[in-house]
Write an enzyme that holds these catalytic residues in place. Structure first.
Site, PDB file in Angstrom:
ATOM      1  N   ASP A 107     -70.549 -15.692  -7.087  1.00  0.00           N
ATOM      2  CA  ASP A 107     -71.643 -15.335  -6.206  1.00  0.00           C
ATOM      3  C   ASP A 107     -71.421 -14.379  -5.158  1.00  0.00           C
ATOM      4  O   ASP A 107     -72.369 -14.083  -4.293  1.00  0.00           O
ATOM      5  CB  ASP A 107     -72.878 -16.441  -6.211  1.00  0.00           C
ATOM      6  CG  ASP A 107     -72.949 -17.027  -7.516  1.00  0.00           C
ATOM      7  OD1 ASP A 107     -72.638 -16.749  -8.658  1.00  0.00           O
ATOM      8  OD2 ASP A 107     -73.808 -18.024  -7.503  1.00  0.00           O
ATOM      9  N   GLU A 113     -76.519 -14.845 -13.843  1.00  0.00           N
ATOM     10  CA  GLU A 113     -77.890 -15.364 -14.130  1.00  0.00           C
ATOM     11  C   GLU A 113     -78.815 -14.554 -13.363  1.00  0.00           C
ATOM     12  O   GLU A 113     -79.924 -14.019 -14.162  1.00  0.00           O
ATOM     13  CB  GLU A 113     -77.915 -16.680 -13.384  1.00  0.00           C
ATOM     14  CG  GLU A 113     -79.237 -17.576 -13.355  1.00  0.00           C
ATOM     15  CD  GLU A 113     -78.877 -18.979 -12.934  1.00  0.00           C
ATOM     16  OE1 GLU A 113     -79.214 -19.879 -13.440  1.00  0.00           O
ATOM     17  OE2 GLU A 113     -78.704 -19.077 -11.875  1.00  0.00           O
ATOM     18  N   GLU A 122     -80.817 -10.397  -7.931  1.00  0.00           N
ATOM     19  CA  GLU A 122     -80.109 -10.661  -6.815  1.00  0.00           C
ATOM     20  C   GLU A 122     -78.926  -9.579  -6.973  1.00  0.00           C
ATOM     21  O   GLU A 122     -78.276  -9.426  -5.708  1.00  0.00           O
ATOM     22  CB  GLU A 122     -79.631 -12.300  -6.454  1.00  0.00           C
ATOM     23  CG  GLU A 122     -80.843 -12.899  -6.189  1.00  0.00           C
ATOM     24  CD  GLU A 122     -80.445 -14.250  -5.919  1.00  0.00           C
ATOM     25  OE1 GLU A 122     -80.735 -14.997  -4.758  1.00  0.00           O
ATOM     26  OE2 GLU A 122     -79.882 -15.028  -7.053  1.00  0.00           O
TER      27      GLU A 122
END
Length: 766
Positions: free
Chosen positions: A517, A596, A600
């Site tokens: 991430d 996911e 973002e």
């Protein structure tokens, strides 16, 4: 966000298939080669109209990609300096695998081949349409799996929550008689970049099978060096027949497996050598002698046009690109090895590629289609380049933007301005210093970005200099903790893989310390820094010049554009073939890399664009614009589903979003919960000016009617504010009315969302 989610209850017959690789389907029986087996049928040469004199050689050894255009936006590094000394140097607990050649460069962590470098190294790498995995049981070598659309497994209910490609199916295994046990094999890695990896299945430094991995490679290719080839199939051979050879030196076979998938096998024997293949039994084909440089190529199609590419394969990829106005162009040029009659190799393009190909690509297309598991049907091209063109959001900056016809530019009434000012007078005085003092780069970044967008509103919308002065000072102090690296979990520079990681454990902060991430986490910090730097500079400040290097370090970590920067891998997160980023870092995964939160991902690219704009780095701004233009196509193919989406299986389109997209699975859920608002809105947060470029008014309205309208009144936490601000992308008046209404509660605000920004964004177009 991405971390290992506990397995959900499943029927026993599906449990392993969904989350792990299941056992290989029968037949499984391993058999030793029979040297006395009858030779495979002869392969006649084509008619006299084709001779060796007509061959157009790709290259006898390797042809490197075409020269990069002069205005290539990827040609310059952000910096080649060492990372700041404030980041202490550490070695990562996950070591580089043995036999890895790095040439002094940082090593990729989030790429398609990453599975092969971590854990027991047996999880698959997806090149699409194939997956490859190290086979250490029954059949020794590198397994190749191809899953067609009919083999997809769907979950229960309507629409199904998930589908996946069954794992562990060994359509073929590139093996060798020389391997008689698993402990005789090891993997080696060379030529590791963001677009390719060369994997060696080694017996020793002189005896190995080279597997060049390049996304979209048309042939599953193996090159044998000083080994006796052995081609297994755990599925089993139903029939093997000789076929007309493209030219002298290439043997061609038509193979039908027991699952009725028909393949073409091309075997290119180097000049001066010979090789005879024999069908030893229903599971293996063996060669009669050792060969050096012999190329085996498999493709699940028998179209004769593919003959023109046989003997040639991609060994590398080089990215170039440019942006002019609202048009972005990019090229992936493939270096080629071997030789073919057509001078090119076979590549398969994904749906978002085909939609964006320039007109020059049309003549390279052939009538060959194969299935990927999660990226739709792929189309064959005889080529050494992918040349693409996309519309980019060069006209979208810091100001709110809407894709609703006639509403692209903000227009604030006095009532809206008064409402924004009323909210800002409270929120701009919030305690950003302490609110951002958390043990998470992700949540800390969300807080910084929330207050940065409030600062934008105070400076450029309501133009309140007193609030600007107060909030600028507080934001600088909050940033100071991160820039000084005195936050609860300080950042460190990992010298093993090359990157800036959290000092937390692998289970903390969504796995940041294992490279999960980073684009999500650092993107929030970068976008907040861009806004603060712009406002501060417009008011005569010099925060940018004092802190630019720290922000650049974060950008370099997740989006370094140049191999001349040896401290960070090139484009750790963004996958220029897949058209979006991958969130999973150094965690093995039976279903491959995953992502996911598509929104973002957008935010991370938007951050690059804005930081490039503020710092005057035009190449960096263009890279952000180009990534966003590409994502507009890829996300609306694979993550966000209009009712007329024909890329993904029709059964899942009513879900409207993917949930978690893996390379081998689409799962309509999240890593943090199964509430519908989580699943849908993790693809919407944060709502920024770039949201409308990706999430079209038509899609947002469809999702609202089909999924969200029925649940919104039952949501009493911060997800309600996200639901309603997302609605501004299709119905800004309804959205604004919610935030300005008397029943609005601050409980409806996510910790990364402010009422000030919500009113500013929705009110700009209401």
């Amino acid at each position: 966000m991405s971390y290992d989610r506990p397995a959900m209850p499943l029927p026993n017959n599906m449990r392993n298939a969904r989350f792990d690789r299941p056992p290989v389907p029968p037949p499984y029986v391993a058999s030793k080669p029979h040297n006395s087996a009858p030779a495979l049928p002869p392969r006649p040469l084509p008619s006299a109209t084709s001779t060796n004199n007509e061959d157009i050689l790709c290259s006898l050894i390797s042809r490197m990609p075409a020269s990069i255009q002069a205005d290539n936006i990827f040609q310059s590094a952000i910096s080649t300096d060492q990372p700041l000394s404030v980041f202490s140097r550490v070695s990562h607990p996950v070591p580089l695998p043995a036999n890895t050649t790095t040439n002094g460069k940082a090593t990729e962590t989030n790429k398609f081949y990453g599975n092969m470098m971590i854990g027991d190294q047996t999880n698959p790498a997806w090149t699409h349409p194939y997956s490859f995995f190290w086979s250490k049981d029954s059949y020794f070598g590198m397994a190749v799996s191809y899953i067609n659309a009919s083999q997809r497994v769907f979950g229960p209910n309507s629409p199904p929550e998930y589908f996946f490609g069954p794992g562990g199916i060994k359509s073929f295994v590139f093996g060798a008689v020389d391997f008689t046990s698993a402990d005789q094999m090891s993997l080696g890695f060379t030529n590791l970049t963001h677009l390719q990896a060369h994997v060696q299945v080694k017996k020793n430094n002189n005896q190995f099978i080279l597997i060049p991995l390049v996304q979209g490679m048309g042939f599953a290719t193996a090159v044998y060096y000083n080994m006796i080839p052995q081609l297994f199939s755990a599925v089993g051979y139903k029939s093997v027949a000789g076929a007309t050879s493209p030219r002298s030196g290439i043997q061609k076979y038509k193979i039908v497996l027991q699952n009725n998938v028909t393949w073409s096998l091309y075997v290119t024997v180097p000049s001066g050598q010979s090789l005879a293949l024999a069908l030893a039994n229903n599971n293996q084909i063996v060669g009669n002698k050792s060969v050096n440089g012999c190329i085996f190529q498999l493709v699940p199609d028998t179209n004769s046009a593919i003959d023109a590419a046989a003997g040639c394969y991609p060994n590398s990829g080089t990215l170039s690109g440019s942006v002019s106005g609202s048009t972005g162009q990019y090229t992936i040029a493939y270096g080629l090895s071997g030789s073919s009659n057509g001078g090119k190799t076979l590549m398969y393009a994904c749906p978002h590629h085909v939609k964006s190909f320039t007109s020059a690509m049309s003549s390279k297309r052939i009538n060959s289609s194969v299935d990927s598991v999660t990226m739709g049907q792929m189309t064959g091209y005889l080529t050494d380049t992918f040349e693409l063109q996309v519309n980019v959001p060069s006209n979208i900056g810091f100001d709110p933007y809407s894709a609703i016809p006639g509403k692209s530019s903000p227009n604030y009434s006095n009532d809206v301005l008064n409402a924004i000012k009323s909210a800002a007078q409270t929120e701009a005085l919030g305690d950003v210093v302490n609110e951002s003092n958390v043990d998470s780069m992700y949540f800390g970044g969300k807080i910084l970005a929330k207050y940065a967008w409030i600062l934008y509103c105070c400076q450029y919308v309501i133009k309140d200099s007193s609030l600007v002065q107060t909030l600028t000072s507080n934001l600088k102090n909050a940033f100071g903790r991160f820039i000084g690296n005195t936050q609860i979990l300080p950042l460190r520079y990992d010298t093993t893989w090359g990157g800036i990681i959290s000092s937390g454990q692998s289970t903390q902060d969504f796995g940041n310390s294992y490279y999960n991430d980073h684009h999500f986490h650092y993107g929030y910090h970068v976008i907040a820094a861009a806004i603060l730097a712009k406002v501060d500079r417009d008011n005569g400040g010099n925060w940018l010049s004092q802190n630019k290097t720290w922000v650049d370090n974060l950008v370099r970590d997740y989006s370094n554009p140049s191999s001349s920067d040896s401290y960070f891998p090139v484009f750790r997160s963004f996958d220029w073939f897949a058209g979006h980023s991958w969130a999973k870092g150094l965690f093995p995964s039976g279903d491959g890399k995953d992502e996911e939160s598509s929104s973002e991902d957008v935010n991370a690219a938007y951050a690059i664009k804005l930081w490039g704009n503020v710092t005057g780095n035009q190449n960096l701004e263009s890279i952000g614009n180009l990534e966003l233009g590409i994502m507009n196509g890829s996300l609306n193919s694979y993550f966000l589903y209009l009712d007329n989406n024909t890329v993904e299986p029709s059964q899942i389109i009513p879900n409207k979003v993917s949930g978690i997209l893996f390379e081998n699975k689409i799962d309509h859920t999240t890593y943090f919960g199964t509430e519908l608002q989580y699943i849908q809105m993790i693809h919407a947060i944060p709502i920024t000016p770039m949201s409308g470029f990706i999430r079209s008014p038509v899609f947002v309205q469809q999702e609202w009617v089909e999924k969200l309208a029925a649940i919104v009144n039952n949501v009493e936490d911060g997800w309600r504010g996200i639901l309603m601000l997302n609605r501004a992308l299709s119905d800004p008046l309804s959205s604004y009315s919610f935030f300005v209404g008397s029943t609005f509660s601050t409980n409806y605000l996510d910790n990364g969302q402010s009422k000030t920004w919500s009113l500013t964004y929705s009110g700009a177009f209401s």
